[in-house]
Design an enzyme around this catalytic site. Structure first.
Site, PDB file in Angstrom:
ATOM      1  N   GLU A   5     -15.161 -65.373 -43.463  1.00 54.22           N
ATOM      2  CA  GLU A   5     -14.781 -66.156 -44.648  1.00 54.22           C
ATOM      3  C   GLU A   5     -13.779 -67.258 -44.325  1.00 54.22           C
ATOM      4  OE1 GLU A   5     -14.010 -63.019 -44.018  1.00 54.22           O
ATOM      5  OE2 GLU A   5     -12.024 -62.425 -44.756  1.00 54.22           O
ATOM      6  N   HIS A   9     -13.381 -62.030 -39.496  1.00 56.74           N
ATOM      7  CA  HIS A   9     -13.363 -62.544 -40.871  1.00 56.74           C
ATOM      8  C   HIS A   9     -14.137 -63.862 -40.951  1.00 56.74           C
ATOM      9  CE1 HIS A   9     -10.140 -59.898 -42.547  1.00 56.74           C
ATOM     10  NE2 HIS A   9      -9.879 -59.767 -41.264  1.00 56.74           N
ATOM     11  N   CYS A  35     -14.435 -56.621 -41.562  1.00 59.93           N
ATOM     12  CA  CYS A  35     -13.284 -55.976 -40.920  1.00 59.93           C
ATOM     13  C   CYS A  35     -13.200 -54.506 -41.314  1.00 59.93           C
ATOM     14  CB  CYS A  35     -12.008 -56.763 -41.198  1.00 59.93           C
ATOM     15  SG  CYS A  35     -10.831 -56.557 -39.841  1.00 59.93           S
TER      16      CYS A  35
HETATM   17  N1  GLN Z   1      -7.007 -51.824 -41.077  1.00 60.49           N
HETATM   18  C1  GLN Z   1      -8.018 -52.225 -40.138  1.00 60.49           C
HETATM   19  C2  GLN Z   1      -7.417 -52.532 -38.772  1.00 60.49           C
HETATM   20  O1  GLN Z   1      -6.242 -52.775 -38.645  1.00 60.49           O
HETATM   21  C3  GLN Z   1      -8.830 -53.397 -40.662  1.00 60.49           C
HETATM   22  C4  GLN Z   1      -8.034 -54.643 -40.912  1.00 60.49           C
HETATM   23  C5  GLN Z   1      -8.719 -55.642 -41.792  1.00 60.49           C
HETATM   24  O2  GLN Z   1      -9.630 -55.292 -42.575  1.00 60.49           O
HETATM   25  N2  GLN Z   1      -8.317 -56.909 -41.746  1.00 60.49           N
HETATM   26  O3  GLN Z   1      -8.104 -52.549 -37.792  1.00 60.49           O
END
Ligand code: GLN
Length: 549
Positions: free
Chosen positions: A512, A510, A384
């Site tokens: 995970e 994600h 992410c």
């Molecule tokens: N802050 C970033 C976004 O909002 C990544 C979010 C995250 O790592 N879950 O896109």
């Protein structure tokens, strides 16, 4: 076997952090292993509607389900143990309960009545508990009540349990988890805290059926009998829960104590003779007897609280076991890394993960760590925000766009390689409005990720607002960073990877959240196996140190 749904409640007393989530997941695992369909629900007594608006320091990781619920991290344990997806209905908070009762009041559903904790709030709690039973998918619903019995916040939940027990009799059961402390001065296990916490439950009108006692030492027969007598439970229903070296051992410890047999008998359900735990035992054996050990760095800004990255560290444990490898995670604070010290901070690592996150703090450290991984050919997985930082690093240091950034961090950058979609720009409310939950992603068949997943279409869970900016895709591909996975609906780039690197992958989602004991996630399995390879480990490598998880 056709049965009406049975409900098990798991409450906790004496202190918090006794591991109600793991005990609930372990009981569910045993019931599943005996052939029952089970799900687990968590009731959280805080007023936030969901933990999505909480800082990880407050609450640990925010876990995301397929249907886009931002939930308590215990739901992660439930899925990792059971391999059954959870949903919005599996996590209920006081905020959600009050929100729906107040909405109903405004609609006029209670017209003429005074709206009160009993019956309106407790009715809403009970209907949320029964909702999972009504799906017809589960023979047994386990509901974990967050907090500690006696807390003001938990009171309406315990009252709802009392009512359900009264209404449903043998179809309901209460398991109460307590602490049995050991006094080293007298060399004794003390039962008084357990007695007191059962008394508190009794004040609320709830008699527990089973007591699970967390303890550092074995509980002998005399103590069992004493607890049974004082707390009004059968001696066989006093279950010892010894501290375990890994959470994955707890189902087997509970099986030895016959927790599942006691529970099924009390619910008047048949106890099938066979219990299928072969795969679980094989996993545990591999976990405890690794042939290799690799050092992997997890770069993030919440590393002081390891609960913030729970699913990532558990996914590494699953992937390690598959690879017969102990993954020794080095927790590296992104704020402490800079261009000057990065070589020293990351030396000796066989793999680097850059964690998800929000906001500016620690971002340049993440970017320096990624540059190091790229230039030194260390296996890299960016998750992410970690993927977004990989895109920024590549744009700055390979494509020469020195001010490239995400508009989350620098809204006036002249190279917004990570940016908001038009639809997100209209949103002003923060809670529950990110791109959340499972989305499909189509993989390029020439890519490394395709060789890892071995399928063309995957679905992974998201939790972010910002996206790869497609205007730059052509430039990135020309320079050697490939968009190897794309969301088929919006053409959004969900995965990037480097062509000239042994293992460099960034994912907007994600992975995970979907790694479980029976289905370790392929990306983590591939990452650990690349780390083993880079470390040049041979089959003769011995691991001597003790495992922890
Ligand atoms: N802050 C970033 C976004 O909002 C990544 C979010 C995250 O790592 N879950 O896109």
């Amino acid at each position: 076997m056709s049965i009406g749904t049975k409900y098990i409640f798991v409450t906790g007393g004496v202190t918090s952090s006794l591991g109600k989530g793991i005990v609930s997941a372990s009981l569910a695992k045993l019931l599943q292993a005996r052939g029952y369909t089970v799900t687990i629900q968590k009731l959280d007594p805080y007023i936030n509607v969901d933990p999505g608006t909480m800082n990880p320091y407050e609450h640990g990781e925010c876990y995301v389900t397929d249907d886009g619920a931002e939930t308590d991290l215990d739901l992660g344990h439930y899925e990792r143990f059971l391999s059954v997806p959870t949903s919005q209905a599996n996590n209920v908070t006081t905020g959600k309960i009050y929100q729906s009762v107040i909405d109903k009041e405004r609609r006029g559903d209670y017209l003429g009545k005074t709206v009160q904790v009993i019956p309106h709030i407790t009715d809403e709690i009970k209907s949320r508990i029964r909702l999972l039973g009504k799906t017809g998918k589960y023979q047994i619903v386990i509901t974990e009540i967050g907090g500690t019995v006696g807390d003001i916040e938990s009171h309406p939940y315990v009252e709802a349990v009392r009512q359900m027990k009264w209404e449903m009799g043998k179809d309901c059961l209460v398991v109460h988890l307590t602490l049995m402390p050991y006094l080293s001065t007298t060399g004794e296990l003390k039962t008084k805290p357990t007695q007191h916490s059962v008394k508190t439950l009794l004040e609320y009108g709830v008699q527990p059926d089973v007591l699970v006692c967390r303890t550092e030492h074995k509980i002998n027969k005399d103590i069992r009998n004493k607890v049974a007598l004082f707390c009004n439970v059968e001696p066989a229903a006093v279950i010892e829960a010894l501290d375990a070296s890994t959470i994955y051992e707890v189902p087997l410890l509970m099986e030895k104590e016959k927790l599942d047999v006691v529970v099924l008998s009390k619910l008047q359900l048949p106890v099938p003779e066979n219990i299928y735990l072969d795969d679980w035992k094989e996993f545990l054996h591999k976990l405890k007897n690794p042939k290799f050990e690799v050092k992997v760095g997890l770069v993030g800004k919440y590393v002081e609280l390891k609960e913030s990255y729970k699913s990532i560290s558990e996914a590494l444990i699953h992937a390690g076991a598959v690879n017969n490898c102990r993954v020794n995670v080095q927790w590296i604070h992104s704020e402490w890394i800079n261009e000057e010290n990065v070589e020293e901070k990351l030396a000796g690592l066989s793999g680097i993960i850059v964690a998800p996150g929000f906001g500016k703090r620690g971002i340049e450290g993440k970017i320096s760590a990624i540059r190091y991984a790229r230039e030194h050919e260390v296996p890299f997985l960016g998750i992410c925000l970690g993927m977004q930082c990989a895109v920024i690093e590549f744009a700055r240091n390979v494509m020469g766009k020195s001010d490239a950034h995400s508009t989350e961090i620098n809204p006036s950058t002249s190279n917004p390689v990570i940016d908001l979609l038009e639809s997100q720009k209209q949103i002003t409310i923060k809670g529950g409005t990110m791109r959340l939950g499972a989305y499909p992603c189509v993989l390029n068949e020439e890519s490394k990720v395709f060789s890892i997943y071995k399928q063309r279409e995957i679905a992974e869970r998201h939790r972010h607002r910002y996206e790869f900016n497609n205007e730059y895709l052509g430039d990135f591909e020309k320079a050697g960073m490939m968009g190897s996975g794309v969301n088929p609906q919006g053409d959004l780039v969900e995965i990037v990877e480097l062509k000239n690197h042994p293992w460099f992958i960034g994912v907007q989602f994600h992975p995970e959240y979907k790694s479980t004991v029976s289905n370790p996630h392929p990306l983590f399995v591939g990452f650990v196996s690349a780390a083993i390879e880079i470390a040049g480990l041979s089959r003769k490598t011995k691991v001597t140190s003790k495992i922890d998880s």
